[in-house]
Design an enzyme around this catalytic site. Structure first.
Site, PDB file in Angstrom:
ATOM      1  N   GLU A 186      20.276  -2.392  -0.046  1.00  0.00           N
ATOM      2  CA  GLU A 186      19.569  -3.216   0.931  1.00  0.00           C
ATOM      3  C   GLU A 186      18.628  -2.463   1.879  1.00  0.00           C
ATOM      4  OE1 GLU A 186      22.572  -5.634   2.751  1.00  0.00           O
ATOM      5  OE2 GLU A 186      22.659  -6.948   1.008  1.00  0.00           O
ATOM      6  N   GLU A 198      23.973  -8.879  -5.501  1.00  0.00           N
ATOM      7  CA  GLU A 198      24.880  -9.490  -4.539  1.00  0.00           C
ATOM      8  C   GLU A 198      24.450 -10.920  -4.259  1.00  0.00           C
ATOM      9  OE1 GLU A 198      25.480  -7.484  -0.828  1.00  0.00           O
ATOM     10  OE2 GLU A 198      25.749  -5.505  -1.747  1.00  0.00           O
TER      11      GLU A 198
END
Length: 614
Positions: free
Chosen positions: A220, A340
């Site tokens: 991320e 995710e």
């Protein structure tokens, strides 16, 4: 863009500490083949067809490569990842969570039984410092082969065992250290040189181990990370090229997973979820056909976003996904992996979001080989803003969440991986040596193995009921006058497991508890034609706590159970017999417990259930 605080993990950490102190703890029928963005929580740690499909599946052998939007195995057969995130190595436990209550092999076996074929395994660079894992129980024979190992050595065990049972692993550099997530791939304490050196160390460590198919370079990236801006201190695309090529210099066969950023051309998405920059600035690697782009996407339990309040929601979502990452797949640029996605599913908005996303990820052809890849966040229940596939007891499956994923699961892969890939010989001579009203005693002949047999796993039906190092076992706590079926598998230190022995049947002495002690109710939770999931609730109708229970029914058609959770089962012809698991046999008067299963084909109707309590 509105996004959650980087410290969203606090509830997860509280749950973790509570569990750590305490120890100082739907299966789906097979689809024919395969399918296929928010600051995500640092601890927001992310399914498939029947176990029989996994065993039979031949695809997945060797190292993998890409061709357009598909991932292919060493024999050029298409494969698709459909799995879960199992977090913990990136935390101050320095090991995957839940081992305070379960054996790691049992955890991985359950993933496979539920139909997940891939584990995304987050870590931090702290594990390269010789860290000793904490939060592992060794009581009652659990995790005994992990004693004395450091974090990397425990990771070895998990990777090897996963590979031996047909699961693949993607390692995810989730954080620079165990304290917090970072916007960029480096910090003052963990510079880029350390990041790259540790990535190369992993590539070397697992050289030749095809259970570990690739590395997600950094989790991320988000503002001020940019894509294609040219500033080497913030341009994530350039950093991914430097790191990816460094990994490939050690092992040119690995896949390189590259996540997006947060903002591209002024348009923001979830952390790691914005891959719009790939259209004009793709990642360039020194080895062709190794890049897989990875996005993240979440619901309102993680953070509110403007698209959730759009009047057209959820019909607006496919266009958003197309713009940020779906176009890469649809334009045949490269494979896309939704690394995710998750939610607590508490709100109606979140339920609509997950239903729309699952529909978006569905296979684009009959056999599912041409599809998005994915790993759900998370397997763990201790993710504060999403929860997990498992509930807080680390055993019970959240069948609602798992049920949403049923239509996009995929087959398992060819087993193999680590240095020792030879399984022990099949145990022979399994025999019943004694019965009482509440127990069955067994014995068998010793197996052989090239490196030595480490132990034996004893199964009652499909449930593992014991692990022993010798060749005898007594199964206690059974119901009088009841038939039970047993098999045994041998296991070596590398986690390689033999085929099951021939089965034996034993009937406990005495008279069974009759049908007056419990009742069972049946409910189909999802049915997609080629298969379905169902839940059964068992209620104690007597006046005393049960010790055990058994539910029997006969299919009206040709249905076959493909996997069951929270119970063991046997099926002979159309007759299915389900018996309690170790943790749910005791039901107090008036209380209930439940179990679920996947079966195929769909449209089974509602069978008549018979329930017997002991």
């Amino acid at each position: 863009m509105r996004h959650p605080t980087p410290f969203r993990v606090r509830p997860a950490l509280i749950a973790l500490l509570t569990a750590a102190l305490a120890v100082l703890v739907p299966s789906t029928a097979a689809m024919p083949a395969q399918a296929a963005a928010s600051p995500s929580s640092p601890l927001r740690a992310a399914a498939l067809p029947s176990p029989s499909s996994h065993v039979a599946a031949a695809a997945g052998g060797g190292y993998w490569h890409t061709e357009g939007r598909r991932i292919l195995d060493a024999q050029n057969q298409p494969v698709r990842m459909a799995g879960v995130n199992w977090f913990g190595f990136e935390t101050a436990n320095y090991v995957a969570h839940g081992l305070w209550s379960r054996d790691y092999r049992s955890m991985i076996d359950q993933m496979r039984t539920l139909g997940y074929n891939t584990i995304r395994l987050p870590y931090s660079d702290d594990i390269f410092k010789g860290t000793q894992p904490n939060g592992i129980t060794y009581a009652n024979g659990l995790n005994t082969d992990l004693q004395g190992l450091n974090s990397l050595q425990v990771m070895d065990k998990i990777v090897d065992y996963a590979g031996s049972v047909g699961l693949k692993v993607v390692l995810d550099r989730h954080r620079p250290d165990s304290s917090a997530q970072s916007a960029l791939w480096y910090t003052s304490a963990v510079p880029e040189t350390t990041w790259i050196a540790d990535l190369k160390a992993l590539a070397a460590r697992y050289q030749g181990n095809t259970a570990m198919v690739g590395i997600d370079l950094h989790n991320e990236p988000h503002d001020p990370a940019c894509w294609g801006c040219g500033d080497t201190s913030t341009d994530w695309r350039l950093a991914a090229e430097r790191a990816g090529n460094a990994v490939l210099s050690v092992n040119p066969s690995l896949l390189i997973f590259v996540e997006g950023v947060q903002t591209v051309n002024g348009q923001s998405d979830w952390w790691g979820g914005n891959l719009a920059g790939v259209a004009t600035a793709p990642v360039r690697l020194s080895v062709a056909n190794r890049i897989v782009y990875s996005a993240h996407d979440y619901a309102t339990s993680v953070a509110q976003q403007p698209w959730f309040s759009d009047p057209s929601f959820p019909a607006n979502m496919p266009a958003i996904w197309d713009k940020n990452w779906g176009y890469i797949f649809k334009q045949n640029i490269a494979p896309v992996w939704l690394g995710e996605f998750g939610t607590t599913l508490q709100s109606t908005v979140d339920q609509k979001w997950l239903a729309a996303l699952v529909d978006y990820l569905r296979p684009t052809n009959t056999y599912g080989a041409d599809s998005f890849n994915w790993t759900f966040w998370s397997w763990n229940p201790d993710s504060g803003d999403t929860g997990g596939i498992l509930k807080d007891d680390w055993q019970t499956v959240d069948t609602v969440k798992d049920g949403y994923l049923g239509g996009i699961k995929a087959p398992g892969f060819a087993g193999g991986g680590g240095g020792d890939t030879t399984a022990p010989s099949t145990p022979t001579g399994l025999a019943v040596t004694g019965t009482t009203t509440s127990s069955v005693s067994l014995s068998w002949n010793a197996s052989t193995d090239d490196t030595g047999v480490a132990g034996y796993d004893v199964y009652r039906g499909t449930a593992k009921v014991g692990q022993v190092t010798g060749t005898t076992f007594t199964d206690p706590g059974l119901t009088a006058g009841t038939r039970y079926d047993y098999t045994v598998r041998a296991r070596d230190a590398a986690g390689n497991t033999s085929p099951a022995s021939a089965s034996v049947t034993a009937t406990t002495a005495g008279t069974g508890g009759g049908s007056s002690g419990c009742k069972a109710t049946y409910k189909v939770s999802s049915d997609w034609g080629s298969g379905f999931n169902a839940d059964i609730t068992v209620t104690n109708t007597g006046s005393a706590t049960t010790k055990s229970w058994q539910v029997t029914w006969e299919w009206l058609g040709s249905q076959t159970v493909s996997g069951m959770w929270n119970a063991s089962y046997t099926q002979v012809g159309r007759t299915v017999t389900a018996s309690n698991a170790d943790h749910n046999g005791a039901i107090t008067a008036g209380a209930s417990t439940g179990f679920g299963f996947g079966a195929a084909p769909g449209g089974a109707g509602t069978p008549v259930l018979s329930c017997r309590a002991g």
